[in-house]
Every structure is written in structure tokens, then in C-alpha cells.
Design a protein around this motif. Sequence first.
Motif, short mmCIF file in Angstrom:
data_model
loop_
_atom_site.label_atom_id
_atom_site.label_comp_id
_atom_site.label_asym_id
_atom_site.label_seq_id
_atom_site.Cartn_x
_atom_site.Cartn_y
_atom_site.Cartn_z
N GLU A 96 56.18 55.92 23.69
CA GLU A 96 55.06 54.45 24.16
C GLU A 96 54.86 53.50 22.96
N GLY A 100 55.84 47.97 24.37
CA GLY A 100 56.04 49.42 25.41
C GLY A 100 56.97 50.35 26.08
N ARG A 121 64.67 46.77 25.61
CA ARG A 121 63.92 45.81 26.43
C ARG A 121 64.65 44.52 27.07
#
Length: 295
Positions: A96, A100, A121
Amino acid sequence: MIAYSEVSAFTDTPGQGNRAGVVLGAQELTEAEMQALAAFLEAPETVFVTRMGGGRVRVRYFTPTQEIEFCGHATVALGLTLAQRGHWTQGDLMLETLVGRIPLSLDTEAGVPTRVWMEQRGLETRPAAREVRRELAEALGVDERMIHRGLPLAAASTGLWSVFVPLLDPLILDGLEPDLHRIHLLSDALGVVSVYAYAPMGVNRFAARNFAPAVGIPEDPVTGSAAGALLALLAREGRLPVRGDRACGVVYQGHAIGSPGEVEVEVTLAGQTVTGIRVGGCATLDREGHWTPGR
């Protein structure tokens, strides 16, 4: 006293690759104390674990001068440290971060952890204006004619923004004489963390150097997140060989400053759309120590 480790990421040789500080017990540290410890270690980035349990680890990343949202090589260093300490033994681990959740997976050989893979990501890109090409070349200390016209020059991100500047060959890359003040100004103007110069070494192998004075890092030895963004950008632009739905490549970085390392990247595609990016690397412990807040 706070225990810390110094870990070389993207290499299996201590003192090479990219050094990261790893602090597993940062639950009680304040933001100011994390920043002070990162400055004390003087690693390009230090990762702090602020919560751990249930297959999830919450982290924060600091350079010697400021907090940043994400760092690839520190994540690899953290993953191997957790595995070697017995905190991560099987299955995927969810990290975390401020950008994100980042899933991690682990390669092992005969039960020994060897390599961490991180899902990055989705790829974001921004075109670079034509007039910026000359400014970037001059800031890197080369003539604009040394920029490769067949490879993309663009800003891209899988968590941190960099502007990617293709050069004709690795010899030009090795000979760069960057103007760090000018690179800092350009980074601010373009809204990026770093200027990432790269050159082809083969169909899916690239050499790279990454200059990030805007966040207090004159030259980052090996940059996992940027390598993932680069290979994803190249795959989307049709500049990597694709087998089935995957394109793979390796980025070699750090050789110019005596800290060579390798970043492996796997990109998943649906047509010309990037649907997944995995960045992998090994790491090795350099040394351990303790730090007392307030000293």
C-alpha cells in the motif's frame, strides 16, 4: 533505537545496483523522523514500513530531501528483505503506497528467495513539444542530432513521471555531461521527477541513465519504476518484439557511475494497449545498523 538495513537492489553484488534504506519497524516514527533517517542513510531512497499484517504492507518512501510517492528499487529491496526475514513466505504480497496498491510476487530457488516482481500501475503518457527536444539535448550535454529519431521521446509514468530521451547509442549515453541545474528547471517545467536518457543495445535491451536533481538525486543508479514505464512506452509504440500478448526486455543502468544493475520488464498487451507491466529484480544486503531519533 530504530533498526535499518542498507540493501543493493537490481544486483546480486553488494555495493552495486541501487542502494536503498529499508526500515521495517517505522510504526512509531513521525514524518520528520523518517525524513531525518533517510538523510542520515544518504541512500537515493529509503522505504519505511508503517503497518504490516494480513498479506498487506503499508509503506512510505523518502529521498534524503523529501518524501516521494513510489520507488521501484526500494520496493525490490523491501520485498527481498521481508522474504529473507520470514515475513513473506508464500503467495502474493500487497504493498500500500501513496500511488495505490502494488502487488508483489516472489521467485525462489530451492526455497531461497531470489527475485521480486512488482505489478506497476497503468501507463500514462504525455507528448513532449518539439522545441523541448533541443533543450533536453543541451541539458544532457549533447547535440540535438544525437537524439534517436526512431524511438519515442515523451513523458511517461507508472507512478512517477519522467521524460524519456532516446539517444543513438550507449557510447553517447556514457559520455553525457549533464547540466543538473538546467535539468532541474526542465523537470519542473515539464512536471516530471527526472530526465531519463536511454539508448538501444539490441532489439529488447537498453542502456539508461536517470537524472533527478528535482528530488535531490543527481543521478539515480538503477530505476525500476522508470524502466517499467520505458519498456511499456516502447511496447505500445511497436518498438519491442511481441510474442503472443507479451513483450519482454532488460534495462541496464548504473554502469556509467560504477553501480551496474539490471531491471527485467514484462509488458502485457491487448493490441497496442498496455494492460499489464511487471518489473523484476534481485537484491542483496549491504549492511545493517541502528539509528536513534533526535541524534
